[in-house]
Design a protein around this motif. Structure first.
Motif, PDB file in Angstrom:
ATOM      1  N   UNK A   3      22.984  98.051  37.414  1.00 37.89           N
ATOM      2  CA  UNK A   3      22.086  98.687  36.454  1.00 37.89           C
ATOM      3  C   UNK A   3      20.845  99.277  37.122  1.00 37.89           C
ATOM      4  N   UNK A   4      20.464  98.755  38.294  1.00 40.25           N
ATOM      5  CA  UNK A   4      19.411  99.430  39.066  1.00 40.25           C
ATOM      6  C   UNK A   4      19.889 100.818  39.490  1.00 40.25           C
ATOM      7  N   UNK A   5      21.157 100.912  39.873  1.00 36.47           N
ATOM      8  CA  UNK A   5      21.708 102.214  40.281  1.00 36.47           C
ATOM      9  C   UNK A   5      21.742 103.183  39.105  1.00 36.47           C
ATOM     10  N   UNK A   6      22.073 102.649  37.918  1.00 34.40           N
ATOM     11  CA  UNK A   6      22.055 103.489  36.707  1.00 34.40           C
ATOM     12  C   UNK A   6      20.620 103.957  36.428  1.00 34.40           C
ATOM     13  N   UNK A   7      19.663 103.032  36.516  1.00 32.85           N
ATOM     14  CA  UNK A   7      18.258 103.387  36.232  1.00 32.85           C
ATOM     15  C   UNK A   7      17.745 104.422  37.230  1.00 32.85           C
ATOM     16  N   UNK A   8      18.162 104.287  38.483  1.00 31.22           N
ATOM     17  CA  UNK A   8      17.698 105.222  39.512  1.00 31.22           C
ATOM     18  C   UNK A   8      18.210 106.639  39.239  1.00 31.22           C
ATOM     19  N   UNK A   9      19.317 106.723  38.538  1.00 26.53           N
ATOM     20  CA  UNK A   9      19.968 108.012  38.307  1.00 26.53           C
ATOM     21  C   UNK A   9      19.799 108.465  36.845  1.00 26.53           C
ATOM     22  N   UNK A  10      18.840 107.848  36.130  1.00 27.90           N
ATOM     23  CA  UNK A  10      18.776 108.003  34.675  1.00 27.90           C
ATOM     24  C   UNK A  10      18.562 109.457  34.235  1.00 27.90           C
ATOM     25  N   UNK A  11      17.778 110.221  34.992  1.00 32.37           N
ATOM     26  CA  UNK A  11      17.507 111.613  34.591  1.00 32.37           C
ATOM     27  C   UNK A  11      18.784 112.448  34.619  1.00 32.37           C
ATOM     28  N   UNK A  12      19.544 112.301  35.705  1.00 29.83           N
ATOM     29  CA  UNK A  12      20.802 113.052  35.831  1.00 29.83           C
ATOM     30  C   UNK A  12      21.787 112.628  34.750  1.00 29.83           C
ATOM     31  N   UNK A  13      21.893 111.298  34.553  1.00 31.49           N
ATOM     32  CA  UNK A  13      22.865 110.779  33.585  1.00 31.49           C
ATOM     33  C   UNK A  13      22.532 111.275  32.174  1.00 31.49           C
ATOM     34  N   UNK A  14      21.266 111.141  31.786  1.00 30.63           N
ATOM     35  CA  UNK A  14      20.900 111.433  30.391  1.00 30.63           C
ATOM     36  C   UNK A  14      20.659 112.924  30.130  1.00 30.63           C
TER      37      UNK A  14
END
Lengths: 129, 196
Positions: free
Chosen positions: B45-56
């Motif tokens: 989930x740290x990896x998800x948070x680090x990439x949050x702008x791209x993902x969302x």
């Protein structure tokens, strides 16, 4: 003639590499062989990305048989197979067999030109039904 | 309607909760597994948070799939494919039926069960995910859904593990809360806090 490839997946890179060297010594170089072990940070565990890369290294159009150790290695390997591009996932199986003995038996069968189904069956004979 | 901005808030809340409870998850896992659940979930989930702008930046369904792929690639333990499959399936289902959230959630839970070759009452995260699906289908309010999840986590304590590493312990797995059930409660609580 191209033979079925073998991939060894363990939580420990030492176990995976050791099993692979046993295969090389006992079976020889006629079988495409790759191994991986360890989680994405290098600790004990398995990594889907590393498993996909190992499948690529051991790739054969005749198919690839994966031998795994515990729990997560199996689940991660199944996930890796599904994530392969194109229709390659139909040519890869995860064997229900002990990792060291299974790898040696599967590679022995593969080195004689056996099909993926035969390679898998030989490895899985080692597991109680 | 749920959109990518809700997802963003939910994912960041989940990442924070997982991070705050990583040691607790590891301690639960050390009792009946291999003691890496906290570190694995935090890495994912740290990896998800680090990439949050791209993902969302993606539409909701695509964003959910991206979360699933990220978790699969970064968690490292068996929870990677399990939680990854949950998000991947939510994305796949919502791509077909954009607002059928409850149906998508049910399908996602079934996909997790198929991935783990497991079912309910085997002392896994499914012991929480299934009752939550039932509660959502019954149209219960968010607070009730969270209460159902909490009770379900507590219920894993007296159960014997049948799947996963804990099953090696047999009867000795009884008396411990399942770490996967605990982490899925963290996700549900965090999501319930921000979703409409």
């Amino acid at each position: 003639m191209k033979n079925v490839g073998i991939v060894i997946v363990s939580h420990s890179p030492l176990v995976a590499e050791g099993a692979a060297s046993m295969v090389r010594q006992m079976v020889g170089d006629d079988v495409p062989l790759a191994w991986c072990g360890g989680n994405p940070e290098g600790g004990l565990g398995t990594s889907v990305e590393a498993i996909i890369a190992a499948i690529d290294r051991a790739w054969s159009d005749r198919g690839v048989a994966i031998l795994v150790d515990l729990g997560g290695a199996e689940t991660n390997s199944e996930m890796a197979v599904e994530m392969l591009d194109g229709d390659r996932s139909h040519k890869v199986v995860v064997c229900n067999a002990p990792v060291v003995e299974g790898a040696v038996m599967a590679a022995t069968e593969a080195s004689g030109g056996a099909s993926l189904a035969e390679v898998r069956a030989t490895a899985e004979e080692l597991s109680p039904a | 309607m749920i959109d990518s901005s809700h997802l963003r808030a939910a994912l960041l809340a989940i990442a924070e909760a997982v991070s705050a409870h990583a040691e607790e998850l590891t301690a639960l896992d050390a009792a009946i597994g291999d003691g890496d659940h906290g570190a694995n979930m935090k890495r994912g989930f740290d990896a998800v948070a680090a990439d949050i702008d791209t993902i969302c930046a993606k539409p909701l369904a695509e964003a959910l799939k991206a979360v699933g792929t990220k978790l699969v690639m970064t968690i490292g333990g068996a929870s990677g494919p399990l939680y990854g499959t949950l998000f991947l399936t939510l994305g796949k289902e919502l791509a077909v039926n954009p607002e059928a959230y409850v149906v998508a959630y049910r399908k996602a839970v079934e996909a997790v069960a198929a991935r783990g070759k497991s079912g309910i009452n085997q002392k896994t995260l499914l012991d929480v995910l299934y009752p939550v699906a039932d509660a959502l289908e019954a149209g219960k309010p968010k607070s009730d859904v969270v209460a159902v999840a909490r009770a379900a986590v507590a219920g894993t304590k007296d159960r014997k593990a049948i799947r996963g590493r804990a099953s090696f312990l047999g009867d000795r797995s009884i008396g411990h809360i399942d770490p996967g059930a605990r982490s899925s409660l963290l996700l549900i609580e965090a999501a319930a806090g921000v979703l409409p």
